[in-house]
Design an enzyme around this catalytic site. Structure first.
Site, PDB file in Angstrom:
ATOM      1  N   ASP A  31       0.631  -1.251   0.007  1.00  0.00           N
ATOM      2  CA  ASP A  31       0.157   0.075  -0.176  1.00  0.00           C
ATOM      3  C   ASP A  31       0.844   1.196  -0.039  1.00  0.00           C
ATOM      4  O   ASP A  31       1.833   1.280   0.494  1.00  0.00           O
ATOM      5  CB  ASP A  31      -0.912  -0.058   1.099  1.00  0.00           C
ATOM      6  N   LEU A  73      -6.427  -4.786  -5.038  1.00  0.00           N
ATOM      7  CA  LEU A  73      -7.597  -3.835  -4.636  1.00  0.00           C
ATOM      8  C   LEU A  73      -6.931  -2.368  -4.673  1.00  0.00           C
ATOM      9  O   LEU A  73      -7.697  -1.539  -3.897  1.00  0.00           O
ATOM     10  CB  LEU A  73      -7.856  -4.195  -3.167  1.00  0.00           C
ATOM     11  N   TYR A 145     -12.166   6.185 -13.844  1.00  0.00           N
ATOM     12  CA  TYR A 145     -12.030   4.774 -13.087  1.00  0.00           C
ATOM     13  C   TYR A 145     -12.811   3.489 -13.684  1.00  0.00           C
ATOM     14  O   TYR A 145     -12.458   2.511 -13.832  1.00  0.00           O
ATOM     15  CB  TYR A 145     -13.336   5.175 -11.745  1.00  0.00           C
TER      16      TYR A 145
END
Ligand code: UDP
Length: 320
Positions: A31, A73, A145
């Protein structure tokens, strides 16, 4: 299994990391903390089997050790975030997906792409099953997106066909629960924050647009079922219980005991009018079904938000 969770400190990612650790898997969380605070996974750092590598998956990064599965993700996912960070959003879906597919391929690991109901755009078919190709404005404010995820689906499919990658796709519908950022602009986090503060709930448009809200624990079970399979999907993951935004506002007021008013604000451009998943495929192929009713999930979410200070909601600064 040792599972690489890209975006593992985000809302969904941190719940997935916890669930994998609970069942005995090892987890490597990647991350950059741009939209998922480090605080989401700080409590996992002392645990055996958990490691965290601060990195941007759209750039160069190294994952030492074994890799049995990779789940992607890592992306801004709220309309508020991706409108502010359009280029990063496109990079997450394109370069980020490619880098993570390469990682999976090198290790002969399972790869799962977290795609989205947004690939259906403002759907002209209702409810949406996986055979629907969607209705996306390629140059609208949401396109960074929607199109990034559509490209990511194409890339994942190409790696499966051309490279033999064990890669699959899930399309995630609106999901809510503890650890949503209070200021991420999404409807559940916004309404809960506003209701708890006694502020008016900002209903965009006439509030007649619909969404179908899935509790995070249900969604994580679906992700794990997909990780454990070798199926390509795509599979819709979401809760088919469809509500208008106005109904949601009234439910949040009831659960919080707030008598705040509803305040109408302009509907954002290209805001989808309705959205509801058909989940027959995920049910049949993965044996997955969402179980938490909206009211229960909202109660848990409200309880979590009620104990938070929203200042701790901040993430690393993003630059475009
Ligand atoms: N919405 C709203 N008030 C808010 C935030 C969102 O009425 O303060 C509406 C938004 O216009 C959309 C729905 O709630 O119709 C869901 O928005 P969200 O940003 O949570 O997710 P989306 O499904 O649009 O990606």
């Amino acid at each position: 299994m040792r599972v690489v969770v890209a975006g593992g400190s985000g809302f969904l990612g941190s719940h997935l990391c916890e669930a994998l650790l609970r069942r005995g898997d090892s987890v490597c969380c990647l991350d950059d903390f741009s939209s998922g605070p480090a605080a989401n996974t700080d409590p996992l750092l002392p645990l055996t089997g958990f490691d965290r590598i601060p990195c941007d998956v759209t750039a160069r990064f190294q994952v030492p050790g074994d890799v049995d599965a990779v789940v992607h993700l890592a992306s801004p996912a709220s309309p508020y975030d991706y409108r502010r960070h359009p280029l990063r959003t496109l990079a997450a879906g394109s370069r980020g997906t490619e880098n993570l597919l390469e990682l999976a391929l090198r290790h002969h690991a399972r790869f799962v792409l977290a795609s989205t109901s947004e690939i259906y755009g403002d759907p002209q078919v209702h409810p949406q099953d996986e055979d629907y190709w969607g209705h996306v404005n390629p140059v609208g404010p949401r396109s960074v997106y929607d199109e990034a995820k559509r490209f990511a689906e194409a890339l994942t499919t190409a790696y499966r066909r051309a490279e033999g990658a064990d890669a699959g796709i899930v399309r995630i519908f609106n999901t809510y629960g503890p650890r949503m950022r209070a200021h991420d602009g999404r409807v559940v986090s916004t309404f809960v924050r506003q209701a708890l503060a006694g502020e008016p709930l900002t209903v965009f448009g006439d509030g007649g647009q619909t969404r179908s809200f899935c509790y995070v624990d249900d969604l994580v079970e679906g992700l794990m079922a997909m990780l454990d399979s070798d199926l390509p999907g795509p599979f819709n993951l979401g809760n088919p219980n469809e509500r208008t935004v106005r109904e949601l506002a009234e439910l949040v007021l009831r659960i919080t005991g707030s008598n705040a008013e509803l305040r109408r604000q302009p509907l954002p451009v290209d805001d989808p009018v309705r959205r509801r998943p058909v989940i027959a495929r995920a049910r049949a192929a993965l044996g997955w079904t969402p179980r938490v009713p909206l009211e229960d999930g909202l109660r848990r979410t409200v309880a979590w938000f009620a104990t938070r200070s929203y200042e701790s909601d901040t993430c690393g600064a993003l630059s475009e």
